[in-house]
Design a protein around this motif. Structure first.
Motif, PDB file in Angstrom:
ATOM      1  N   ALA A 167      20.989 -59.414  76.021  1.00  0.00           N
ATOM      2  CA  ALA A 167      20.798 -58.989  74.620  1.00  0.00           C
ATOM      3  C   ALA A 167      21.851 -59.635  73.726  1.00  0.00           C
ATOM      4  O   ALA A 167      21.554 -60.054  72.597  1.00  0.00           O
ATOM      5  N   GLY A 168      23.086 -59.757  74.252  1.00  0.00           N
ATOM      6  CA  GLY A 168      24.159 -60.399  73.479  1.00  0.00           C
ATOM      7  C   GLY A 168      23.841 -61.856  73.201  1.00  0.00           C
ATOM      8  O   GLY A 168      24.036 -62.355  72.091  1.00  0.00           O
ATOM      9  N   LEU A 169      23.317 -62.550  74.234  1.00  0.00           N
ATOM     10  CA  LEU A 169      22.988 -63.970  74.061  1.00  0.00           C
ATOM     11  C   LEU A 169      21.854 -64.157  73.056  1.00  0.00           C
ATOM     12  O   LEU A 169      21.916 -65.031  72.193  1.00  0.00           O
ATOM     13  N   VAL A 170      20.828 -63.276  73.190  1.00  0.00           N
ATOM     14  CA  VAL A 170      19.681 -63.375  72.262  1.00  0.00           C
ATOM     15  C   VAL A 170      20.157 -63.093  70.843  1.00  0.00           C
ATOM     16  O   VAL A 170      19.835 -63.832  69.894  1.00  0.00           O
ATOM     17  N   THR A 171      20.936 -62.044  70.670  1.00  0.00           N
ATOM     18  CA  THR A 171      21.421 -61.684  69.329  1.00  0.00           C
ATOM     19  C   THR A 171      22.357 -62.767  68.794  1.00  0.00           C
ATOM     20  O   THR A 171      22.324 -63.106  67.613  1.00  0.00           O
ATOM     21  N   GLY A 172      23.209 -63.323  69.695  1.00  0.00           N
ATOM     22  CA  GLY A 172      24.115 -64.393  69.286  1.00  0.00           C
ATOM     23  C   GLY A 172      23.333 -65.613  68.808  1.00  0.00           C
ATOM     24  O   GLY A 172      23.673 -66.227  67.797  1.00  0.00           O
ATOM     25  N   SER A 236      28.768 -58.749  64.373  1.00  0.00           N
ATOM     26  CA  SER A 236      28.843 -57.352  64.790  1.00  0.00           C
ATOM     27  C   SER A 236      27.746 -56.981  65.793  1.00  0.00           C
ATOM     28  O   SER A 236      28.010 -56.376  66.837  1.00  0.00           O
ATOM     29  N   TYR A 237      26.507 -57.391  65.465  1.00  0.00           N
ATOM     30  CA  TYR A 237      25.397 -57.003  66.348  1.00  0.00           C
ATOM     31  C   TYR A 237      25.470 -57.682  67.719  1.00  0.00           C
ATOM     32  O   TYR A 237      25.226 -57.016  68.740  1.00  0.00           O
ATOM     33  N   PRO A 238      25.821 -58.988  67.799  1.00  0.00           N
ATOM     34  CA  PRO A 238      25.977 -59.562  69.143  1.00  0.00           C
ATOM     35  C   PRO A 238      27.040 -58.824  69.969  1.00  0.00           C
ATOM     36  O   PRO A 238      26.856 -58.615  71.178  1.00  0.00           O
ATOM     37  N   ALA A 239      28.141 -58.430  69.306  1.00  0.00           N
ATOM     38  CA  ALA A 239      29.187 -57.689  70.031  1.00  0.00           C
ATOM     39  C   ALA A 239      28.632 -56.355  70.522  1.00  0.00           C
ATOM     40  O   ALA A 239      28.860 -55.965  71.673  1.00  0.00           O
ATOM     41  N   GLU A 240      27.896 -55.692  69.657  1.00  0.00           N
ATOM     42  CA  GLU A 240      27.298 -54.398  70.060  1.00  0.00           C
ATOM     43  C   GLU A 240      26.343 -54.583  71.232  1.00  0.00           C
ATOM     44  O   GLU A 240      26.311 -53.764  72.168  1.00  0.00           O
ATOM     45  N   ALA A 241      25.569 -55.676  71.171  1.00  0.00           N
ATOM     46  CA  ALA A 241      24.617 -55.951  72.256  1.00  0.00           C
ATOM     47  C   ALA A 241      25.359 -56.177  73.566  1.00  0.00           C
ATOM     48  O   ALA A 241      24.973 -55.637  74.614  1.00  0.00           O
ATOM     49  N   LEU A 242      26.447 -56.941  73.514  1.00  0.00           N
ATOM     50  CA  LEU A 242      27.233 -57.202  74.730  1.00  0.00           C
ATOM     51  C   LEU A 242      27.794 -55.909  75.302  1.00  0.00           C
ATOM     52  O   LEU A 242      27.923 -55.742  76.512  1.00  0.00           O
ATOM     53  N   LEU A 243      28.123 -54.987  74.401  1.00  0.00           N
ATOM     54  CA  LEU A 243      28.699 -53.705  74.846  1.00  0.00           C
ATOM     55  C   LEU A 243      27.609 -52.714  75.250  1.00  0.00           C
ATOM     56  O   LEU A 243      27.898 -51.560  75.562  1.00  0.00           O
ATOM     57  N   GLY A 244      26.353 -53.176  75.224  1.00  0.00           N
ATOM     58  CA  GLY A 244      25.233 -52.352  75.686  1.00  0.00           C
ATOM     59  C   GLY A 244      24.856 -51.241  74.724  1.00  0.00           C
ATOM     60  O   GLY A 244      24.261 -50.242  75.137  1.00  0.00           O
ATOM     61  N   LEU A 246      23.076 -51.798  71.791  1.00  0.00           N
ATOM     62  CA  LEU A 246      21.974 -52.153  70.893  1.00  0.00           C
ATOM     63  C   LEU A 246      20.649 -51.996  71.631  1.00  0.00           C
ATOM     64  O   LEU A 246      20.504 -52.486  72.753  1.00  0.00           O
ATOM     65  N   SER A 247      19.699 -51.325  70.992  1.00  0.00           N
ATOM     66  CA  SER A 247      18.390 -51.190  71.631  1.00  0.00           C
ATOM     67  C   SER A 247      17.633 -52.519  71.489  1.00  0.00           C
ATOM     68  O   SER A 247      17.923 -53.313  70.603  1.00  0.00           O
ATOM     69  N   TRP A 248      16.651 -52.710  72.389  1.00  0.00           N
ATOM     70  CA  TRP A 248      15.858 -53.946  72.320  1.00  0.00           C
ATOM     71  C   TRP A 248      15.054 -53.998  71.023  1.00  0.00           C
ATOM     72  O   TRP A 248      14.747 -55.062  70.513  1.00  0.00           O
ATOM     73  N   GLY A 249      14.748 -52.815  70.503  1.00  0.00           N
ATOM     74  CA  GLY A 249      14.028 -52.760  69.213  1.00  0.00           C
ATOM     75  C   GLY A 249      14.868 -53.396  68.115  1.00  0.00           C
ATOM     76  O   GLY A 249      14.376 -54.204  67.318  1.00  0.00           O
ATOM     77  N   THR A 250      16.157 -53.050  68.099  1.00  0.00           N
ATOM     78  CA  THR A 250      17.049 -53.613  67.082  1.00  0.00           C
ATOM     79  C   THR A 250      17.209 -55.127  67.296  1.00  0.00           C
ATOM     80  O   THR A 250      17.225 -55.904  66.346  1.00  0.00           O
ATOM     81  N   VAL A 251      17.331 -55.503  68.590  1.00  0.00           N
ATOM     82  CA  VAL A 251      17.438 -56.948  68.893  1.00  0.00           C
ATOM     83  C   VAL A 251      16.222 -57.676  68.326  1.00  0.00           C
ATOM     84  O   VAL A 251      16.341 -58.736  67.686  1.00  0.00           O
ATOM     85  N   GLY A 252      15.047 -57.066  68.531  1.00  0.00           N
ATOM     86  CA  GLY A 252      13.800 -57.664  68.007  1.00  0.00           C
ATOM     87  C   GLY A 252      13.847 -57.799  66.496  1.00  0.00           C
ATOM     88  O   GLY A 252      13.451 -58.834  65.934  1.00  0.00           O
ATOM     89  N   GLN A 253      14.359 -56.759  65.833  1.00  0.00           N
ATOM     90  CA  GLN A 253      14.452 -56.806  64.361  1.00  0.00           C
ATOM     91  C   GLN A 253      15.380 -57.938  63.911  1.00  0.00           C
ATOM     92  O   GLN A 253      15.101 -58.647  62.954  1.00  0.00           O
TER      93      GLN A 253
END
Lengths: 281, 331
Positions: A167-172, A236-244, A246-253
């Motif tokens: 999720a972190g990589l996708v968000t990054g 901020s969001y990639p960091a949150e994703a790395l820390l687990g 962030l929901s996949w819904g938010t990643v999608g958004q």
């Protein structure tokens, strides 16, 4: 005088080379040209290197001083903030090493009319513009940022999971696309108003907001920095994703936000090129 | 008959350009409310060029020559009309089209200032997807012909203007374009370098069959290189044909000059007197009267340096544009 010989066998794409491979080679050649330029002047190369290192160290050093005193900020623990700073440093390094020099060089091309030669090349003009200059030493900052992310994740209390990293990589990646899309919009503005090189410094200053977690911003600013100037998508969001967190819904958004920005940037570029008047010779 | 390489129908380009009066007050006012003026740079051009033709665009500054050239190269999108080059619409900027054309501008450079030209050539090899063996062969041929074997290994910023232009030509021709656009390629070069570049372009055209479209401030470039010229003025085509046809149309008289110990008492009886000073006489004579006038001048005492030639192209252009006070500019 020698004869020119037969030159009728015109250049063209090899039947066996996929376009993706061509563009990989093209970007590599552009980066090689920039690296060769950096290497051309020995003194300049080492000076740039030292300054790049100094810049990276100065950007990260305050964190080492303050890390023992960092308290929780809106639910972000000390090591979580180190991860966030790492994400920010990586993005900032990519911006300084790749995007900012390319934008400035392309703006100079527009100003001087030498964009003509870029547009005459049989390749995507936007890609050529976005990879036309490169400051290799600033990639040190990216490495420093990556080290911070790894340190923050290793020393923090949150266990690192494969889905979190993915999720972190996708968000990054979405953040990086958003950054480039924003850069393209800035570049397109310089077709209308010349001498906008200073806008890249405004971009750099704006990016400083990305040092902070999304939660510290009031809702209006958070929406602004997510959907209009997507700084939070970049850090901020990639960091949150790395820390687990962030929901996949938010990643999608976030991916949707980046894709929308990219589409808008591409459309604006195509319109700008159609209106290009080329500086008089 | 083969299809034209370049076909232009009803081509127009309109620019909206800001204007203001001189001075600080006008500059401040323009910050708030800017006035624009519409400039019709190109107004309904029509022409076509055959494959392998060498054509010169002539006209005063601001006539629309460079704008036309850039529309043909696909850099500027026309406001109206139709352009076709090598079977493509240039403004679509399709890679297949861009691989068939090349533009060399004397006042702009494509070579990276800090690097040796050879690095730039290598970059073009990747951009134009030239096979390594083919690239090596072309590079050897072009560098030998232009004599830049050593020059191309020095940083571009250290080259003379002429050396740089030669390297620009190599970079522009490595991919073997079918159509070569040259916008003032010899500007600022000394006479011997101009001759060298001209000779190279002629050879390239003859041996490769590329269509060459040239604009130049130097009339000699156009006269030496282009059997056909298109005269453009205020965005309109004013003449399309050979230089000889233009001369016949605009300045049909032939110029006859001679030196003699004694000049005729009434030189005006022979032709229009351009100069009659000391021992030198220059006349403009109708073509059919030239043999008789030459006979009369040869008979003068101690006649020497008798010459008959056409009116210089500069004069033809000056007459065409009705500007006696300044030489017509081309480019």
């Amino acid at each position: 005088m020698r004869a020119l010989g037969d030159m009728s066998d015109r250049a063209g794409p090899s039947r066996h080379v996929p376009r993706v491979l061509f563009y990989v080679r093209l970007v590599a050649a552009q980066l090689e040209m920039s690296t060769l330029t950096a290497l051309q002047y020995r003194l300049g190369f080492w000076t740039e290197g030292l300054l790049g290192l100094l810049w990276s160290v100065l950007g990260i050093a305050p964190l080492f001083v303050a890390v023992d005193h960092l308290g929780a900020v809106e639910g972000w623990g000390r090591w979580d903030l180190v991860v966030l700073t790492g994400c920010f440093t990586m993005l900032s390094g990519l911006f300084t090493a790749l995007l900012q020099p390319a934008l400035r060089e392309s703006m100079t091309h527009i100003l001087k009319g030498t964009l003509d030669y870029v547009l005459l090349r049989p390749a995507d003009g936007l890609l050529l513009c976005l990879t036309c200059a490169f400051r290799p030493w600033h990639l040190v900052e990216v490495l420093g940022g990556a080290a911070l992310v790894i340190a923050g994740l290793s020393l923090g209390a949150v266990p690192v999971t494969a889905t979190g990293v993915l999720a972190g990589l996708v968000t990054g990646a979405a953040g990086l696309i958003a950054l480039y899309a924003f850069g393209v919009l800035v570049l397109c503005a310089s077709f209308r108003a010349l001498q906008l090189q200073s806008l890249t410094h405004v971009m750099e200053a704006l990016m400083d907001f990305g040092r902070w977690p999304a939660q510290v911003f009031p809702p209006l600013l958070r929406a602004l920095f997510t959907f209009v100037i997507p700084l939070l998508v970049m850090t901020s969001y990639p960091a949150e994703a790395l820390l687990g967190r962030l929901s996949w819904g938010t990643v999608g958004q976030l991916v949707a936000v980046s894709a929308t920005l990219l589409t808008l940037a591409r459309w604006t570029w195509l319109r700008a090129i159609r209106g290009y008047t080329s500086a008089s010779s | 008959m083969s299809a034209p390489m370049v076909r232009v129908e009803g081509l127009r380009k309109r620019f909206s350009v800001p204007r203001r009066e001189a001075g600080l007050r006008a500059a401040l006012r323009a910050l708030v409310r800017r006035e624009f003026r519409v400039v019709e740079a190109v107004q309904g051009l029509e022409f076509s060029l055959a494959p392998g033709e060498r054509v010169g665009f002539l006209g005063p500054n601001g006539a629309g020559k460079t704008t036309t050239l850039k529309m043909l190269a696909g850099l500027i999108v026309p406001s109206a009309g139709r352009v076709e080059v090598a079977g493509f619409t240039p403004s679509d900027r399709r890679p297949e089209f861009l691989r068939r054309v090349s533009l060399v501008m004397g006042q702009k450079r494509q070579l990276s200032w800090d690097l040796p030209a050879i690095d730039n050539f290598e970059f073009n090899r990747v951009v134009y997807e030239i096979e390594p063996a083919q690239y090596r062969r072309r590079l050897d041929e072009l560098t030998a012909l232009l004599d830049v074997g050593e020059v191309m290994r020095r940083p571009v910023r250290q080259l003379s203007l002429g050396e740089r232009m030669k390297c620009e030509l190599v970079a522009a021709l490595l991919h073997g374009p079918q159509v070569l656009f040259l916008d003032e390629p010899t500007i600022g070069l000394d006479v011997s370098m101009q001759l060298g570049i001209r000779e190279f372009i002629r050879r390239y055209n003859a041996e490769h069959g590329a269509t060459v479209i040239l604009t130049s401030h130097y009339m000699e470039d156009v006269a030496a290189l282009c059997p056909r010229i298109l005269v453009i003025d205020e965005g309109r085509l004013r003449f399309d044909g050979s230089i000889e046809a233009l001369r016949r149309q605009i300045r049909p008289l032939r110029r006859v000059s001679v030196r003699a110990a004694t000049l005729p008492a009434e030189p005006a009886a022979l032709g229009r007197v351009v100069l009659c000073e000391g021992s030198r006489l220059v006349l403009d004579v109708e073509p059919e009267r030239v043999p008789a006038v030459v006979q009369a001048l040869v008979a003068l005492p101690e006649a020497q340096d008798l010459a008959v030639h056409d009116a210089p192209l500069e004069e033809v252009m000056r007459a065409l544009f009705g500007r006696e006070e300044e030489a017509a500019e081309v480019g």
